[in-house]
Enzyme design. Structure first.
Site, PDB file in Angstrom:
ATOM      1  N   LYS A 145       0.852  -1.192   0.000  1.00 30.82           N
ATOM      2  CA  LYS A 145       0.000   0.000   0.000  1.00 30.82           C
ATOM      3  C   LYS A 145       0.887   1.240   0.000  1.00 30.82           C
ATOM      4  CE  LYS A 145      -3.733   2.444   2.266  1.00 30.82           C
ATOM      5  NZ  LYS A 145      -4.797   2.456   3.270  1.00 30.82           N
ATOM      6  N   ARG A 203       0.775  10.156   5.161  1.00 32.08           N
ATOM      7  CA  ARG A 203       0.954   8.873   5.838  1.00 32.08           C
ATOM      8  C   ARG A 203       2.315   8.266   5.506  1.00 32.08           C
ATOM      9  NH1 ARG A 203      -4.224   8.579   7.398  1.00 32.08           N
ATOM     10  NH2 ARG A 203      -5.974   8.507   5.932  1.00 32.08           N
ATOM     11  N   GLU A 228       6.883  -6.648   1.408  1.00 37.55           N
ATOM     12  CA  GLU A 228       5.801  -6.507   2.395  1.00 37.55           C
ATOM     13  C   GLU A 228       4.784  -7.641   2.240  1.00 37.55           C
ATOM     14  OE1 GLU A 228       5.143  -4.421   4.868  1.00 37.55           O
ATOM     15  OE2 GLU A 228       6.476  -2.707   4.580  1.00 37.55           O
ATOM     16  N   LYS A 244      -2.022  -1.718  -3.821  1.00 41.15           N
ATOM     17  CA  LYS A 244      -2.929  -0.568  -3.873  1.00 41.15           C
ATOM     18  C   LYS A 244      -2.142   0.716  -3.930  1.00 41.15           C
ATOM     19  CE  LYS A 244      -6.156   1.728  -0.846  1.00 41.15           C
ATOM     20  NZ  LYS A 244      -6.655   1.828   0.491  1.00 41.15           N
TER      21      LYS A 244
HETATM   22  C1  PBG Z   1      -7.450   3.446   5.005  1.00 42.29           C
HETATM   23  C2  PBG Z   1      -7.860   3.345   3.581  1.00 42.29           C
HETATM   24  C3  PBG Z   1      -7.680   4.309   2.576  1.00 42.29           C
HETATM   25  C4  PBG Z   1      -8.221   3.765   1.411  1.00 42.29           C
HETATM   26  C5  PBG Z   1      -8.732   2.520   1.733  1.00 42.29           C
HETATM   27  N1  PBG Z   1      -8.469   2.260   3.067  1.00 42.29           N
HETATM   28  C6  PBG Z   1      -7.166   5.677   2.657  1.00 42.29           C
HETATM   29  C7  PBG Z   1      -5.758   5.965   2.948  1.00 42.29           C
HETATM   30  O1  PBG Z   1      -4.927   5.090   3.174  1.00 42.29           O
HETATM   31  O2  PBG Z   1      -5.446   7.165   2.960  1.00 42.29           O
HETATM   32  C8  PBG Z   1      -8.257   4.449   0.086  1.00 42.29           C
HETATM   33  C9  PBG Z   1      -9.237   3.894  -0.902  1.00 42.29           C
HETATM   34  C10 PBG Z   1      -9.465   4.750  -2.087  1.00 42.29           C
HETATM   35  O3  PBG Z   1      -8.792   5.777  -2.306  1.00 42.29           O
HETATM   36  O4  PBG Z   1     -10.375   4.397  -2.860  1.00 42.29           O
HETATM   37  N2  PBG Z   1      -8.520   3.096   5.860  1.00 42.29           N
END
Ligand code: PBG
Length: 311
Positions: A181, A202, A218, A233
């Site tokens: 991620k 983040r 990871e 992602k």
């Molecule tokens: C965190 C989470 C995020 C998304 C899914 N789970 C946001 C982030 O990490 O800032 C993003 C999903 C999207 O942009 O469609 N709970």
């Protein structure tokens, strides 16, 4: 002939719909940066669940939009908090037809908007956050979630949650690790969707877009910790990470076509700059081709209907 020799097929069962459910009554709220996606009320959520089940998709991924937030994200572990209430509704209404999945992360529930709790200096405290994730896991599993989506990127989160679930007897509750991620600009519209309070970024826990090996590593670590599914992602800018993860993984690999990917295609299509249906179909086929066994996409239901038409 093209259909006969196609190397990649997409089926409704491989699509997962992310859904937002807001606390409080009233009407569903449109998300301006994601045309066609809304924050559901429990009523509109029920209708949308029925549509998703009728479309024959594989599952739904639930996100809560709470009315109140605090420093530790209390709403996340309140059995009557919006996410856990929505999970009970989904499990009861469509739990036999679709896999009910929940976002296991604190960011929707914290007043500072981070995915974890903070230490005295304001940094995200990895290990204190694991304790909160353990509590969330138990409440979500008890509410009827069948697959917990660990999206917070804390180190050791998969092992912590798996151990907690097993100790409590939730041996059939599966764990989806958001392994690769990335700290991505493409989550922009999602932050509106969940009314995120985040100031800053983040980067102390999400990955650097420059790093592919790290994303694959990871995933391998998460598999060792007991992940049932690993994820990459966003999807479209990370197809190389996805392909490499798929080549090396012994468990299913999924990809999340995130809010910004959705918004870009919708915006271009609304301007008449691209063919909406072709662009959506091509984007999801490409993610499958790169190695995703299933795809989280806000177009899951619409795409499932199109796939039926052309099957
Ligand atoms: C965190 C989470 C995020 C998304 C899914 N789970 C946001 C982030 O990490 O800032 C993003 C999903 C999207 O942009 O469609 N709970």
């Amino acid at each position: 002939m093209r259909r006969l020799v196609a190397e990649t097929r997409v089926q409704p069962a491989e699509l997962i719909l992310p859904m937002f459910v807001r606390e409080g009554g009233g009407e569903p709220v449109a998300i301006s940066s994601m045309p066609g996606v809304e924050q559901h009320t429990l009523d509109s959520f029920r209708r949308a669940l029925a549509d998703a089940a009728a479309a024959g998709i594989g599952g739904v991924m639930l996100f809560g939009v709470p009315e109140h937030k605090d420093a530790v994200g209390s709403g996340a572990t309140d059995p009557d908090g919006i996410l856990n209430s929505a999970t009970r509704v989904a499990a009861a209404e469509i739990g036999d037809a679709l896999v009910v999945q929940t976002d296991l992360c604190l960011d929707e529930f914290t007043d500072h908007g981070h995915c974890g709790v903070l230490d005295a200096s304001g940094r995200v405290d990895n290990d204190a956050t694991l304790e909160r994730y353990r509590e969330m896991a138990l409440v979500q599993a008890a509410s009827g979630s069948q697959l917990l989506g660990l999206s917070g990127m804390m180190d050791g989160q998969v092992a912590a949650v798996r151990a907690e679930l097993d100790d409590a007897g939730f041996i059939d509750t599966a764990v989806l690790a958001y392994s690769g991620k990335y700290a991505s600009a493409f989550y922009g519209p999602f932050r509106e969707a969940v009314q995120s309070s985040l100031v800053g970024d983040r980067k102390s826990y999400q990955l650097d877009p420059a790093n592919a090996r790290e994303g694959v590593r990871e995933a391998m670590l998460d598999i060792d910790e007991g992940a049932d599914v690993v994820m990459v992602k966003p999807a479209m800018s990370y197809l190389d990470v996805l392909a490499e993860t798929a080549a090396r993984s012994e468990v299913p690999v999924w990809a999340y076509q995130v809010s910004g990917e959705y918004a870009m295609i919708e915006a271009a299509a609304a301007n008449g700059w691209i063919d909406r249906r072709r662009a959506i179909t091509e984007s999801v086929v490409s993610i499958r081709r790169a190695g995703a066994d299933a795809v989280l996409t806000y177009w899951a239901v619409e795409l499932a209907h199109w796939l039926r038409e052309t099957a």
